[in-house]
Motif scaffolding. Structure first.
Motif, PDB file in Angstrom:
ATOM      1  N   ASP A 174       0.845  -1.197   0.000  1.00 30.75           N
ATOM      2  CA  ASP A 174       0.000   0.000   0.000  1.00 30.75           C
ATOM      3  C   ASP A 174       0.878   1.244   0.000  1.00 30.75           C
ATOM      4  OD1 ASP A 174      -1.882   1.978   0.318  1.00 30.75           O
ATOM      5  OD2 ASP A 174      -2.969   0.972   1.930  1.00 30.75           O
ATOM      6  N   ARG A 175       1.220   1.706  -1.203  1.00 24.34           N
ATOM      7  CA  ARG A 175       2.148   2.838  -1.319  1.00 24.34           C
ATOM      8  C   ARG A 175       1.599   4.103  -0.666  1.00 24.34           C
ATOM      9  NH1 ARG A 175       0.677   1.802  -6.493  1.00 24.34           N
ATOM     10  NH2 ARG A 175       2.738   1.062  -7.078  1.00 24.34           N
ATOM     11  N   GLY A 176       0.269   4.214  -0.537  1.00 23.15           N
ATOM     12  CA  GLY A 176      -0.330   5.398   0.046  1.00 23.15           C
ATOM     13  C   GLY A 176      -0.006   5.595   1.512  1.00 23.15           C
ATOM     14  N   LEU A 177       0.534   4.546   2.155  1.00 27.38           N
ATOM     15  CA  LEU A 177       0.847   4.630   3.588  1.00 27.38           C
ATOM     16  C   LEU A 177       2.343   4.764   3.865  1.00 27.38           C
ATOM     17  CD1 LEU A 177      -1.599   1.924   5.030  1.00 27.38           C
ATOM     18  CD2 LEU A 177      -1.852   4.409   5.079  1.00 27.38           C
ATOM     19  N   PHE A 191      -0.067  14.165  19.698  1.00 30.24           N
ATOM     20  CA  PHE A 191       0.803  15.165  19.073  1.00 30.24           C
ATOM     21  C   PHE A 191       1.045  14.797  17.608  1.00 30.24           C
ATOM     22  CE2 PHE A 191       1.634  15.184  23.584  1.00 30.24           C
ATOM     23  CZ  PHE A 191       1.750  16.523  23.899  1.00 30.24           C
ATOM     24  N   PRO A 192       0.603  15.635  16.675  1.00 33.54           N
ATOM     25  CA  PRO A 192       0.810  15.320  15.255  1.00 33.54           C
ATOM     26  C   PRO A 192       2.297  15.123  14.941  1.00 33.54           C
ATOM     27  CG  PRO A 192      -0.711  17.145  15.483  1.00 33.54           C
ATOM     28  CD  PRO A 192      -0.118  16.905  16.855  1.00 33.54           C
ATOM     29  N   ARG A 193       2.584  14.111  14.121  1.00 36.07           N
ATOM     30  CA  ARG A 193       3.964  13.877  13.710  1.00 36.07           C
ATOM     31  C   ARG A 193       3.978  13.095  12.392  1.00 36.07           C
ATOM     32  NH1 ARG A 193       5.896   8.693  14.814  1.00 36.07           N
ATOM     33  NH2 ARG A 193       4.576   7.414  16.181  1.00 36.07           N
ATOM     34  N   GLU A 194       5.082  13.223  11.695  1.00 35.29           N
ATOM     35  CA  GLU A 194       5.273  12.477  10.458  1.00 35.29           C
ATOM     36  C   GLU A 194       5.638  11.046  10.799  1.00 35.29           C
ATOM     37  OE1 GLU A 194       7.902  12.785   6.320  1.00 35.29           O
ATOM     38  OE2 GLU A 194       7.933  14.404   7.797  1.00 35.29           O
ATOM     39  N   THR A 195       5.032  10.085  10.119  1.00 30.41           N
ATOM     40  CA  THR A 195       5.322   8.669  10.360  1.00 30.41           C
ATOM     41  C   THR A 195       5.079   7.907   9.052  1.00 30.41           C
ATOM     42  OG1 THR A 195       4.801   6.757  11.765  1.00 30.41           O
ATOM     43  CG2 THR A 195       2.980   8.234  11.258  1.00 30.41           C
ATOM     44  N   GLY A 196       4.793   6.637   9.137  1.00 32.89           N
ATOM     45  CA  GLY A 196       4.554   5.844   7.934  1.00 32.89           C
ATOM     46  C   GLY A 196       4.408   4.370   8.258  1.00 32.89           C
ATOM     47  N   PHE A 197       4.130   3.594   7.225  1.00 27.04           N
ATOM     48  CA  PHE A 197       3.953   2.148   7.346  1.00 27.04           C
ATOM     49  C   PHE A 197       5.008   1.415   6.521  1.00 27.04           C
ATOM     50  CE2 PHE A 197      -0.101   3.343   8.941  1.00 27.04           C
ATOM     51  CZ  PHE A 197      -0.695   2.238   9.547  1.00 27.04           C
ATOM     52  N   ASP A 198       5.479   0.301   7.040  1.00 22.63           N
ATOM     53  CA  ASP A 198       6.236  -0.682   6.270  1.00 22.63           C
ATOM     54  C   ASP A 198       5.359  -1.916   6.098  1.00 22.63           C
ATOM     55  OD1 ASP A 198       8.517   0.942   6.220  1.00 22.63           O
ATOM     56  OD2 ASP A 198       9.240   0.136   8.126  1.00 22.63           O
ATOM     57  N   ILE A 199       5.743  -2.817   5.206  1.00 25.62           N
ATOM     58  CA  ILE A 199       5.031  -4.082   5.099  1.00 25.62           C
ATOM     59  C   ILE A 199       5.468  -4.984   6.254  1.00 25.62           C
ATOM     60  CG2 ILE A 199       6.739  -5.160   3.552  1.00 25.62           C
ATOM     61  CD1 ILE A 199       4.269  -6.406   2.062  1.00 25.62           C
ATOM     62  N   THR A 200       4.567  -5.827   6.740  1.00 24.12           N
ATOM     63  CA  THR A 200       4.831  -6.653   7.919  1.00 24.12           C
ATOM     64  C   THR A 200       6.121  -7.454   7.796  1.00 24.12           C
ATOM     65  OG1 THR A 200       2.494  -6.805   8.513  1.00 24.12           O
ATOM     66  CG2 THR A 200       3.934  -8.560   9.319  1.00 24.12           C
ATOM     67  N   VAL A 201       6.407  -7.942   6.597  1.00 23.46           N
ATOM     68  CA  VAL A 201       7.606  -8.773   6.432  1.00 23.46           C
ATOM     69  C   VAL A 201       8.896  -7.969   6.540  1.00 23.46           C
ATOM     70  CG1 VAL A 201       6.528 -10.675   5.214  1.00 23.46           C
ATOM     71  CG2 VAL A 201       7.232  -8.649   3.936  1.00 23.46           C
ATOM     72  N   ILE A 532      15.062   1.218  -3.187  1.00 27.11           N
ATOM     73  CA  ILE A 532      14.317   0.139  -2.549  1.00 27.11           C
ATOM     74  C   ILE A 532      13.309   0.698  -1.548  1.00 27.11           C
ATOM     75  CG2 ILE A 532      15.899  -0.270  -0.610  1.00 27.11           C
ATOM     76  CD1 ILE A 532      14.287  -3.005  -2.748  1.00 27.11           C
ATOM     77  N   MET A 533      12.116   0.101  -1.510  1.00 23.50           N
ATOM     78  CA  MET A 533      11.036   0.557  -0.639  1.00 23.50           C
ATOM     79  C   MET A 533      10.729  -0.503   0.416  1.00 23.50           C
ATOM     80  SD  MET A 533       9.984   3.552  -1.587  1.00 23.50           S
ATOM     81  CE  MET A 533      10.051   4.668  -2.998  1.00 23.50           C
ATOM     82  N   THR A 534      10.585  -0.071   1.669  1.00 21.21           N
ATOM     83  CA  THR A 534      10.200  -1.012   2.727  1.00 21.21           C
ATOM     84  C   THR A 534       8.684  -1.169   2.819  1.00 21.21           C
ATOM     85  OG1 THR A 534      10.424   0.792   4.316  1.00 21.21           O
ATOM     86  CG2 THR A 534      12.285  -0.727   4.111  1.00 21.21           C
ATOM     87  N   MET A 535       7.943  -0.432   2.005  1.00 20.30           N
ATOM     88  CA  MET A 535       6.520  -0.667   1.768  1.00 20.30           C
ATOM     89  C   MET A 535       6.319  -0.724   0.268  1.00 20.30           C
ATOM     90  SD  MET A 535       3.337  -1.165   2.235  1.00 20.30           S
ATOM     91  CE  MET A 535       2.741  -0.910   3.901  1.00 20.30           C
ATOM     92  N   PRO A 536       6.199  -1.929  -0.320  1.00 20.52           N
ATOM     93  CA  PRO A 536       6.041  -2.025  -1.776  1.00 20.52           C
ATOM     94  C   PRO A 536       4.692  -1.454  -2.217  1.00 20.52           C
ATOM     95  CG  PRO A 536       6.637  -4.149  -0.781  1.00 20.52           C
ATOM     96  CD  PRO A 536       6.254  -3.239   0.334  1.00 20.52           C
TER      97      PRO A 536
END
Length: 559
Positions: A174-177, A191-201, A532-536
């Motif tokens: 999910d590239r949107g995350l 508190f608002p902050r910048e973050t993100g998601f990686d894929i579980t693997v 390389i992306m840690t969230m494909p």
């Protein structure tokens, strides 16, 4: 010409035995198998601990050339070889990774083998299986929630919210995350902050589960996770906010290896699944070490090409677990050799000896690299129906010049009967005593030197470039006592370089380091290279578009 059945049709027609019978083949009593239905089970921690004094069997690694759209069949060969070893009278177990939902619905497809060399139940293994990945996702995100909660209720640990190192995960592409802003909506939401998601693997929790030896070790490693830094740049650990105990509870069952069976009713352990391009790419240590106590031969795989999977298997998993592989199999196909030789995918059905010879440079590089670890090598040519005798002969002749042997394998179409020659060769190599395994670099080598050693010795790069901030971060970690850790390179799987379009065996290229991450719980440094992306993301036409339930309630399109 007879109709060729799809993988899922073959798997659905399998004659499976009750999982208790499969466990009995390895001497696992029924009371130590925790069944999930009739065809899959977990092995109890008590039984595993009872095996510690037993001698180990022989460990065989299956790896491959760099993957191409033509297909290589590494998992298929792993499963086929396990069946082949059993066929020639050896007590063998297959150890592979669990499938991630992301690639199942994206582009890569499933991870249960193919043709007549599969593990079953194929649908379950490729989907939710026994819930391990859900448990890992939940444990990871529990820690994420506890971090924000700790800050909301006063921030006793003085976490600098600009330096929170822990992201969230989900088992989907999910590239949107990838990059988001969280905690919007006012005071009540934090508190608002910048973050993100990686894929579980890509989660450090996945890596920790796959490298832990037991629940006690798991809890310690979870506590060692660095979640953030204070304003004075000292690290804050998961144990500092009392997250390790609850995370371990969520992972209690996931820590136990899963046992299933091949189409030929031989035992297979399917457990853990870190990606090989963004994590260390091997099934769990506890599954592999348990299998070694129960079988004469354990056949395991490492993800993607040998430049990623095999290197990490040797330098991370074997180093950390004290494993010593007896032989390695490198999977290649004539089709992939032609693609590496410049042939387009739509033209692969035509014989092209010169392209095969040109493309063999990629295979040769992998053979030479694996030999650097002191492990004897054999090449498995995974047969496709349109391969010609001349193409196969060209690969065999080339591999012979490297002091190795290439063996044609027809396990996809014939099961164990089509891979007996490879099984006998593997036994001969493993029992020859030729393996003199040692990792590529010593523990005490400086971190940046370790990165350069991998890039130059395995990728054949000319240089590694990293800005001042990356180099300083590595020095800080060395000063904090993390200099002994191995390196986990995050790199494209498609090339020896960081350019996915550069096939063959390039030399002298540059490896740019974009970011480094300390996985203190897992026990390695993640080095992110290139793009390389840690969230494909999903492709333009994801596999999910072809997956559905038919009128009879069966799954179609999963492969």
């Amino acid at each position: 010409m007879a109709e060729v059945k799809s993988d899922i049709e073959i798997a659905r027609a399998a004659t499976k035995k009750p999982i208790l019978e499969i466990g009995a083949k390895l001497g696992i009593p029924p009371e130590h198998l925790l069944p999930y239905g009739h065809d899959k089970a977990k092995i109890s921690a008590d039984f595993i601990s009872q095996q510690k004094g037993r001698p180990d069997g022989r460990l065989i690694l299956v790896t491959a050339i760099n993957p191409t759209p033509a297909g290589e069949g590494k998992t298929t060969t792993t499963v086929g070889l396990g069946d082949g070893l059993n066929r020639i009278g050896k007590k063998a177990v297959v150890c592979i990774r669990e499938a991630s939902l992301g690639p199942c619905f994206g582009v890569k497809g499933g991870a249960a083998g193919g043709g007549y060399a599969q593990v079953v139940p194929m649908e379950d293994i490729n989907l939710h299986f026994t819930g391990d990945f859900h448990a890992i996702t939940s444990a990871h995100n529990l820690l994420s929630a506890l971090i924000d909660n700790h800050i909301y209720w006063g921030n006793e640990q003085n976490i600098d919210i600009r330096r929170i190192a822990w992201r969230r995960v989900m088992d989907m592409n999910d590239r949107g995350l990838r990059h988001i802003v969280g905690s919007l909506g006012g005071v009540a939401n934090g508190f608002p902050r910048e973050t993100g998601f990686d894929i579980t693997v890509a989660s450090e929790v996945m890596a920790i589960l796959c490298l832990s030896t037991d629940l006690k070790d798991l809890e310690k490693r979870l506590g060692d996770i660095i979640i953030a830094y204070r304003r004075d740049k000292t690290p804050v650990f998961a144990r500092d906010i009392k997250a390790d105990g609850a995370m371990t509870v969520l992972l209690k069952d996931a820590m136990q290896p899963n046992i299933v069976q091949t189409l030929e009713n031989n035992p297979a352990f399917v457990h853990g699944g870190p990606f090989a391009n963004i994590a260390h790419g091997c099934n769990s240590v506890v599954a592999t070490t348990t299998a070694l106590k129960l079988a004469d031969y354990v056949v395991t795989e490492a993800g993607f090409g040998a430049d990623l999977g095999a290197e990490k298997f040797f330098d991370i998993k074997c180093r950390k677990a004290g494993l010593k592989p007896d032989a390695a199999v490198i999977v290649a196909t004539a089709r992939a050799m032609k693609m590496n030789g410049g042939v387009k995918k739509e033209d692969l059905g035509h014989e092209n000896i010169e392209a095969v010879k040109k493309g063999c440079a990629n295979l040769g590089r992998h053979v030479q690299n694996v030999k650097k670890f002191g492990v004897p090598v054999v090449v498995a040519i995974n047969h496709f129906t349109l391969d010609t005798e001349a193409e196969i002969r060209a690969i065999k002749d080339y591999v012979a010049t490297l002091g190795a042997e290439a063996i044609l394998c027809k396990h996809w179409a014939e099961g164990s009967a089509g891979i007996e020659d490879l099984a006998r060769k593997v036994v001969a190599l493993a029992e020859s005593g030729r393996s003199q395994f040692s990792p590529l670099y010593p523990d005490d080598m400086p971190l940046f030197h370790k990165i350069e050693t991998i890039a130059k010795d395995i990728y054949h790069a000319g240089e590694v470039i990293a800005d001042k901030a990356v180099r300083e971060q590595l020095h800080i970690w060395e000063a904090q006592g993390y200099g002994h850790l191995p390196i986990c390179m995050a790199k494209t799987q498609y090339s020896f370089s960081t350019d996915p379009n550069l096939r063959g065996a390039p030399t002298g290229h540059t490896v740019p380091i974009r970011e480094v991450r300390l996985s203190a719980g897992a026990g390695f440094i993640v080095v992110i290279t290139g793009e390389i992306m840690t969230m494909p993301g999903l492709p333009r036409v994801p596999s999910s578009e072809k997956i559905f339930l038919n009128a009879d309630g069966f799954i179609e399109g999963l492969f």
